[in-house]
Design a protein around this motif. Structure first.
Motif, PDB file in Angstrom:
ATOM      1  N   THR A 146       0.806  -1.188   0.061  1.00 23.78           N
ATOM      2  CA  THR A 146       0.200   0.189   0.218  1.00 23.78           C
ATOM      3  C   THR A 146       0.869   1.200  -0.064  1.00 23.78           C
ATOM      4  O   THR A 146       0.263   2.203   0.011  1.00 23.78           O
ATOM      5  N   MET A 147       1.974   1.227  -0.044  1.00 19.58           N
ATOM      6  CA  MET A 147       2.933   2.351  -0.171  1.00 19.58           C
ATOM      7  C   MET A 147       4.128   2.109  -0.978  1.00 19.58           C
ATOM      8  O   MET A 147       5.344   1.943  -0.671  1.00 19.58           O
ATOM      9  N   PRO A 148       3.938   1.661  -2.268  1.00 15.22           N
ATOM     10  CA  PRO A 148       5.017   1.302  -3.322  1.00 15.22           C
ATOM     11  C   PRO A 148       5.675   2.292  -3.883  1.00 15.22           C
ATOM     12  O   PRO A 148       5.086   3.805  -3.687  1.00 15.22           O
ATOM     13  N   LYS A 149       6.750   2.423  -4.560  1.00 17.54           N
ATOM     14  CA  LYS A 149       7.123   3.310  -5.222  1.00 17.54           C
ATOM     15  C   LYS A 149       6.966   3.438  -6.749  1.00 17.54           C
ATOM     16  O   LYS A 149       6.339   2.351  -7.055  1.00 17.54           O
ATOM     17  N   PRO A 150       6.714   4.586  -7.278  1.00 16.84           N
ATOM     18  CA  PRO A 150       6.517   4.503  -8.727  1.00 16.84           C
ATOM     19  C   PRO A 150       7.077   3.777  -9.572  1.00 16.84           C
ATOM     20  O   PRO A 150       8.278   3.605  -9.331  1.00 16.84           O
ATOM     21  N   GLY A 151       6.191   2.995 -10.499  1.00 19.45           N
ATOM     22  CA  GLY A 151       7.027   2.323 -11.503  1.00 19.45           C
ATOM     23  C   GLY A 151       6.957   0.676 -10.709  1.00 19.45           C
ATOM     24  O   GLY A 151       7.253  -0.284 -11.643  1.00 19.45           O
ATOM     25  N   GLU A 152       6.787   0.387  -9.421  1.00 16.02           N
ATOM     26  CA  GLU A 152       6.568  -0.907  -9.040  1.00 16.02           C
ATOM     27  C   GLU A 152       5.194  -1.462  -9.264  1.00 16.02           C
ATOM     28  O   GLU A 152       4.176  -0.626  -9.177  1.00 16.02           O
ATOM     29  N   GLU A 153       5.065  -2.710  -9.313  1.00 15.14           N
ATOM     30  CA  GLU A 153       3.644  -3.432  -9.599  1.00 15.14           C
ATOM     31  C   GLU A 153       3.267  -3.711  -8.314  1.00 15.14           C
ATOM     32  O   GLU A 153       3.620  -4.308  -7.582  1.00 15.14           O
ATOM     33  N   ILE A 154       1.808  -3.705  -8.224  1.00 16.93           N
ATOM     34  CA  ILE A 154       1.055  -4.097  -6.892  1.00 16.93           C
ATOM     35  C   ILE A 154      -0.037  -5.082  -7.377  1.00 16.93           C
ATOM     36  O   ILE A 154      -0.220  -5.175  -8.544  1.00 16.93           O
ATOM     37  N   THR A 155      -0.241  -5.820  -6.580  1.00 15.16           N
ATOM     38  CA  THR A 155      -1.486  -6.838  -6.822  1.00 15.16           C
ATOM     39  C   THR A 155      -2.528  -6.530  -5.826  1.00 15.16           C
ATOM     40  O   THR A 155      -2.412  -6.358  -4.647  1.00 15.16           O
ATOM     41  N   VAL A 156      -3.935  -6.552  -6.391  1.00 12.95           N
ATOM     42  CA  VAL A 156      -5.106  -5.916  -5.753  1.00 12.95           C
ATOM     43  C   VAL A 156      -5.881  -7.134  -5.626  1.00 12.95           C
ATOM     44  O   VAL A 156      -6.211  -7.841  -6.641  1.00 12.95           O
TER      45      VAL A 156
END
Length: 454
Positions: free
Chosen positions: A149-159
């Motif tokens: 919930t606090m990734p860096k720009p350009g990083e992928e997250i999974t919802v």
């Protein structure tokens, strides 16, 4: 004369019983009509939603799980209802001749329903039935967890969640929109992936998504940097006393795959500690200074009247090697000896899954969310705690340091599940590496999405 009187009496008796039989037959027919209610007619369908500003709204479609009020006539004597071919239970208490209540089962087929029954409701009585065409939609999508919930720009997250089919649009806090590069679980709709864009608001909030099943919001905890208690990079400070981890023992080398570390972080087995033995508590400990005021820092965002069930403690974690023994104990105040399963603490034990011991590790940094009502002194379901209760608990403490222990003693399953069990997981020596960062308070509130204008 006597014979004439007798004949007249017999005729009267015959007429009486004839009339009585006629009325019995007539009454029987009337009772049959009352029992069956005549032919079924459907005039309108209404959605019952007590959380809406329009709690009784006429609609042309329904989603799984929703409650309908069907208005018409002839519902008396109703025996069965089929929605998309699925027999759906109903309570006869809520059936009158002119209306009925029925909830669409979550097991009702939608796109997989046979063509001849899809988008239909079928009412069945003993001697008649009625079929109406009515659109049946899948449940609205729901977001239950975000990998980071606090990734860096350009990083992928999974919802993660449900109904996340054909996600076409994701809006991040600050109205930053993403419409490309979104991948999703085409089979079960349990997750989708998206890349963190530039410009997301540091004040954070909810992620909004649009999909084939409709729209949804996440809890309002994405990128909420204003909730940071301690990030080991200048927001908050660590307390150096006793055997606590010192600033010199913090690390800043970039670690993790995919979602990587963000500056300085804390290792819960600092360099030089060696293997943690079994049967010991407080093998490492790290705390805030204790001088911080949560009331001053956080009540501008979370009023003291905020229900505690709407707030959570979040942190980011990286575990590159398998973890299957030992507990990360989180402490609201510095008033514990280690190993407690009560009071103002919570024990994070991710290696117990479905009451079994499993190896736990992460490829990159991921977010852990612990509702404050999971802390043991706030878990009573019959008490409605607020943020004021949490603040009062901390403010009454002699040592107000917030922190974490790593304990490596035996774990009773009953302590983890909060239900009776004789199972015990024996501790073993471990050299597990656990890193945490970005300790923060966040909101669990989820904005409401409606299919209809209010």
């Amino acid at each position: 004369m006597k014979d004439i009187l007798l004949k007249n009496l017999n005729r009267s008796i015959v007429r009486f019983f004839g009339a009585f039989l006629f009325f019995l037959i007539l009454a029987g027919c009337s009772n049959d009509d009352d029992a069956t209610g005549g032919e079924i007619t459907v005039n309108a369908v209404f959605l019952q939603d007590v959380n809406s500003t329009v709690p009784d709204r006429q609609v042309e479609f329904v989603r799984l799980g929703q409650l309908l009020r069907i208005e018409g006539s002839g519902f008396t004597g109703l025996k069965r209802v089929f929605i998309n071919g699925y027999q759906t239970g109903f309570n006869p208490v809520y059936v009158s001749d002119t209306s009925m209540l029925i909830r669409v089962s979550g097991d009702t087929p939608t796109v997989e329903a046979a063509d001849e029954v899809r988008n239909t409701i079928r009412f069945v009585k003993d001697n008649s039935e009625k079929i109406i065409e009515f659109e049946i939609r899948s449940s609205a999508p729901q977001i239950t967890r975000i990998s980071h919930t606090m990734p860096k720009p350009g990083e992928e997250i999974t919802v993660y969640g449900s109904g996340l089919i054909e996600v076409t649009r994701v809006v991040f806090p600050g109205d930053v929109e993403v419409t490309s590069g979104i991948t999703f679980d085409e089979v079960d709709g349990k997750f989708f992936t998206v890349t963190m864009p530039e410009g997301v608001a540091t004040s954070g909030g909810s992620i909004y998504i649009e999909s084939a099943n409709g729209a949804a919001y996440s809890p309002a905890y994405f990128n909420f940097k204003e909730g940071v208690i301690l990030n080991f990079d200048g927001m908050g400070g660590i307390g150096e006393f006793g055997n606590t981890i010192r600033t010199s023992q913090l690390e800043s080398q970039v670690i993790g795959e995919g979602n990587t570390s963000q500056g300085t972080y804390v290792p819960h087995r600092p360099e030089g500690k060696g293997t943690f033995p079994a049967g010991s508590n407080r093998l490492s400990e790290v705390f805030t200074t204790g001088s911080e005021s949560w009331r001053t820092q956080f009540t501008p965002f979370f009023p003291t009247t905020t229900p505690l069930e709407e707030l959570a403690f979040q942190f980011d974690i990286y575990v590159p090697k398998a973890w299957n023994t030992g507990v990360l104990q989180i402490l609201l105040i510095n008033n514990f000896n280690g190993g407690e399963w009560s009071g103002g603490t919570y024990n994070y034990v991710p290696w117990i899954v479905d009451e079994e011991r499993e190896l736990f590790m992460t490829e990159g940094w991921t977010t852990v969310t612990i509702p404050f009502t999971d802390f043991y002194n706030f878990e009573a379901e019959d008490t409605e705690f607020t943020f004021a209760d949490l603040l009062a608990f901390r403010e009454a403490a002699t040592y107000k340091n917030f922190g974490m222990f790593f304990n490596n003693t035996d774990v009773l399953l009953s302590n983890v599940t909060r239900s009776p069990s004789d199972v015990e997981f024996a501790a073993t020596p471990t050299d597990v590496d656990i890193y945490t960062d970005n300790w923060r308070i966040v909101s669990l509130e989820v904005p409401t999405v409606t299919d209809f204008p209010e």
